[in-house]
Design a protein around this motif. Structure first.
Motif, PDB file in Angstrom:
ATOM      1  N   VAL A 115       0.838  -1.203   0.000  1.00 34.76           N
ATOM      2  CA  VAL A 115       0.000   0.000   0.000  1.00 34.76           C
ATOM      3  C   VAL A 115       0.871   1.251   0.000  1.00 34.76           C
ATOM      4  N   ALA A 116       1.918   1.262   0.800  1.00 30.77           N
ATOM      5  CA  ALA A 116       2.837   2.407   0.833  1.00 30.77           C
ATOM      6  C   ALA A 116       3.488   2.604  -0.531  1.00 30.77           C
ATOM      7  N   HIS A 117       3.875   1.521  -1.175  1.00 33.00           N
ATOM      8  CA  HIS A 117       4.477   1.601  -2.509  1.00 33.00           C
ATOM      9  C   HIS A 117       3.483   2.180  -3.513  1.00 33.00           C
ATOM     10  N   LEU A 118       2.255   1.681  -3.493  1.00 33.42           N
ATOM     11  CA  LEU A 118       1.243   2.191  -4.423  1.00 33.42           C
ATOM     12  C   LEU A 118       0.996   3.676  -4.223  1.00 33.42           C
ATOM     13  N   ARG A 119       0.840   4.087  -2.991  1.00 35.08           N
ATOM     14  CA  ARG A 119       0.553   5.502  -2.722  1.00 35.08           C
ATOM     15  C   ARG A 119       1.711   6.407  -3.097  1.00 35.08           C
ATOM     16  N   ALA A 120       2.937   5.922  -2.940  1.00 36.21           N
ATOM     17  CA  ALA A 120       4.107   6.740  -3.251  1.00 36.21           C
ATOM     18  C   ALA A 120       4.399   6.780  -4.747  1.00 36.21           C
ATOM     19  N   ASN A 121       4.253   5.657  -5.427  1.00 37.26           N
ATOM     20  CA  ASN A 121       4.667   5.568  -6.822  1.00 37.26           C
ATOM     21  C   ASN A 121       3.528   5.571  -7.834  1.00 37.26           C
ATOM     22  N   HIS A 122       2.350   5.206  -7.408  1.00 36.48           N
ATOM     23  CA  HIS A 122       1.193   5.131  -8.303  1.00 36.48           C
ATOM     24  C   HIS A 122      -0.034   5.699  -7.598  1.00 36.48           C
ATOM     25  N   PRO A 123      -0.046   6.991  -7.312  1.00 34.82           N
ATOM     26  CA  PRO A 123      -1.152   7.556  -6.524  1.00 34.82           C
ATOM     27  C   PRO A 123      -2.517   7.438  -7.201  1.00 34.82           C
ATOM     28  N   GLU A 124      -2.546   7.271  -8.508  1.00 41.11           N
ATOM     29  CA  GLU A 124      -3.826   7.154  -9.209  1.00 41.11           C
ATOM     30  C   GLU A 124      -4.389   5.739  -9.153  1.00 41.11           C
ATOM     31  N   ALA A 125      -3.567   4.763  -8.781  1.00 42.93           N
ATOM     32  CA  ALA A 125      -4.003   3.363  -8.742  1.00 42.93           C
ATOM     33  C   ALA A 125      -4.916   3.111  -7.546  1.00 42.93           C
ATOM     34  N   GLU A 126      -5.874   2.237  -7.758  1.00 42.41           N
ATOM     35  CA  GLU A 126      -6.783   1.861  -6.685  1.00 42.41           C
ATOM     36  C   GLU A 126      -6.083   0.864  -5.758  1.00 42.41           C
ATOM     37  N   VAL A 127      -6.197   1.076  -4.479  1.00 43.26           N
ATOM     38  CA  VAL A 127      -5.574   0.178  -3.501  1.00 43.26           C
ATOM     39  C   VAL A 127      -6.512  -1.006  -3.291  1.00 43.26           C
ATOM     40  N   PRO A 128      -6.011  -2.223  -3.530  1.00 37.83           N
ATOM     41  CA  PRO A 128      -6.870  -3.400  -3.347  1.00 37.83           C
ATOM     42  C   PRO A 128      -7.114  -3.688  -1.870  1.00 37.83           C
ATOM     43  N   SER A 129      -8.169  -4.396  -1.605  1.00 32.19           N
ATOM     44  CA  SER A 129      -8.426  -4.824  -0.232  1.00 32.19           C
ATOM     45  C   SER A 129      -7.350  -5.828   0.173  1.00 32.19           C
ATOM     46  N   ARG A 130      -7.246  -6.062   1.452  1.00 30.23           N
ATOM     47  CA  ARG A 130      -6.240  -7.029   1.917  1.00 30.23           C
ATOM     48  C   ARG A 130      -6.526  -8.413   1.345  1.00 30.23           C
ATOM     49  N   ARG A 131      -7.782  -8.776   1.280  1.00 31.44           N
ATOM     50  CA  ARG A 131      -8.156 -10.082   0.735  1.00 31.44           C
ATOM     51  C   ARG A 131      -7.749 -10.203  -0.735  1.00 31.44           C
ATOM     52  N   ALA A 132      -7.996  -9.150  -1.519  1.00 30.25           N
ATOM     53  CA  ALA A 132      -7.601  -9.160  -2.928  1.00 30.25           C
ATOM     54  C   ALA A 132      -6.083  -9.222  -3.068  1.00 30.25           C
ATOM     55  N   PHE A 133      -5.379  -8.502  -2.197  1.00 30.27           N
ATOM     56  CA  PHE A 133      -3.922  -8.527  -2.224  1.00 30.27           C
ATOM     57  C   PHE A 133      -3.394  -9.932  -1.930  1.00 30.27           C
ATOM     58  N   GLU A 134      -3.930 -10.579  -0.918  1.00 31.11           N
ATOM     59  CA  GLU A 134      -3.481 -11.929  -0.572  1.00 31.11           C
ATOM     60  C   GLU A 134      -3.801 -12.914  -1.693  1.00 31.11           C
ATOM     61  N   ARG A 135      -4.955 -12.755  -2.342  1.00 30.84           N
ATOM     62  CA  ARG A 135      -5.302 -13.611  -3.474  1.00 30.84           C
ATOM     63  C   ARG A 135      -4.309 -13.405  -4.620  1.00 30.84           C
ATOM     64  N   MET A 136      -3.966 -12.148  -4.878  1.00 33.49           N
ATOM     65  CA  MET A 136      -3.016 -11.812  -5.930  1.00 33.49           C
ATOM     66  C   MET A 136      -1.646 -12.433  -5.625  1.00 33.49           C
TER      67      MET A 136
END
Length: 55
Positions: A18-39
């Protein structure tokens, strides 16, 4: 101690992602924790270097 256990078990991976996404890709949607773990699981199973899951 809590930090060490979270790093050891890789529980903090979502927070780092999440920190990486917010710092490098602020326009990207942050996935839920469940979606992240599935990914993560899907990527791990697709990569032959990570071994395979028999069950």
């Amino acid at each position: 101690m809590r930090w060490y256990v979270r790093e050891l078990t890789d529980e903090s991976a979502y927070d780092r992602y999440v920190a990486h996404l917010r710092a490098n890709h602020p326009e990207a949607e942050v996935p839920s924790r469940r979606a992240f773990e599935r990914m993560r699981t899907d990527r791990r199973e697709e990569d032959p270097r990570q071994g395979f899951r028999c069950c």
